[in-house]
Design an enzyme around this catalytic site. Structure first.
Site: not given
Length: 284
Positions: A184, A240
């Site tokens: 990611r 995050c």
């Protein structure tokens, strides 16, 4: 073996605390993204005896808007009332746990510290480790607690917002840490948010690498090594996807001696809600 952690407690320490004179509240924070009631159902099926439940989206996050990310800050007044209703004030020791490696429990840990609470800890190994050790569980709801007044004192220095991050891009004295899994971070896949990639200049430190193969937290010296490339005088900002799994990295940094690291709460999902914000892919 002696537990050298500051914010992480062993199962044995939990049993000792529960048998001691100091008031202790256990906080069950289990939650599954995309499965709204999963954590509540897991709590109803079995939890540490006497534990109270805190839901990531109902208790530990606010309503989602155009900006702010997928798990914005909860209404602090409401959260303070919920903490008090469940028997928690600033003098109550609180031990949080989940069964996701500490991600949800660390969000709870961070929020309480943001509110000025010093006696909040994570259960090493979480619920799964507790059960595997053959320790007692219960399906009985927690008994009603004597209501308390939490009396929080917000620690604004623990938090940054999008504008703070944007003005720090390429600033030599600031280290930006992306806590998501490497694929990611590199932008190779993105199943949750609308854009793939990362904030320019961010270093990738996948939050799960704070744990050993047995699911327990690494010793503080090993955690210090994980972040050993960061100079003591550098500012640290952690993010995050939505401000949840950044919290285990913040806890790991605190265990490594960096209690000054700050959270970008809106994180990637907030960053990309501003079309003008730059995005990059690949390794830095």
């Amino acid at each position: 073996m002696v537990n050298q952690h500051r914010f992480i407690v062993s199962r044995e320490q939990v049993m000792e605390k529960l048998g001691g004179e100091e008031p202790v509240v256990l906080a069950d924070c289990r939650f599954q993204l995309g499965q709204q009631k999963c954590g509540q159902e897991a709590y109803a099926a079995g939890h540490l005896p006497g534990a109270v439940y805190f839901d990531l989206e109902e208790d530990l996050s606010g309503p989602v808007g155009e900006h702010g990310g997928r798990h914005p800050m909860p209404d602090l007044g409401v959260l303070l009332l919920k903490l008090g209703e469940r028997g928690i004030d600033r003098n109550t020791a609180v031990i949080a746990y989940d069964d996701q490696g500490g991600a949800m429990a660390a969000r709870f840990w961070w929020l309480l510290r943001f509110l000025g609470h010093e006696k909040v800890y994570l259960l090493d190994g979480g619920y799964r480790g507790w059960v595997q050790a053959g320790l007692p569980v219960s399906s009985e709801p927690a008994a009603p607690a004597e209501p308390k007044v939490f009396g929080g004192r917000v620690q604004n220095q623990m938090l940054v917002v999008m504008e703070d991050v944007r003005e720090r891009l390429d600033r030599p004295g600031t280290v930006l840490i992306d806590s998501r899994e490497p694929r990611r971070y590199r932008g190779e896949e993105e199943a949750i948010d609308k854009k793939a990639g990362h904030i320019p200049g961010a270093r990738n430190r996948f939050w799960k690498d704070n744990l050993g193969a047995d699911g327990r937290w690494l010793p503080p010296e090993e955690l210090k090594t994980r972040f050993g490339d960061i100079a003591p005088d550098q500012e640290i900002i952690v993010y995050c996807g939505s401000g949840v799994t950044a919290c285990p990295n913040l806890l790991a940094l605190a265990e490594a001696g960096r209690t000054d690291a700050r959270l970008y709460l809106g994180s990637w999902s907030d960053w990309i809600s501003y079309p003008e914000n730059p995005v990059t892919t690949g390794e830095e």
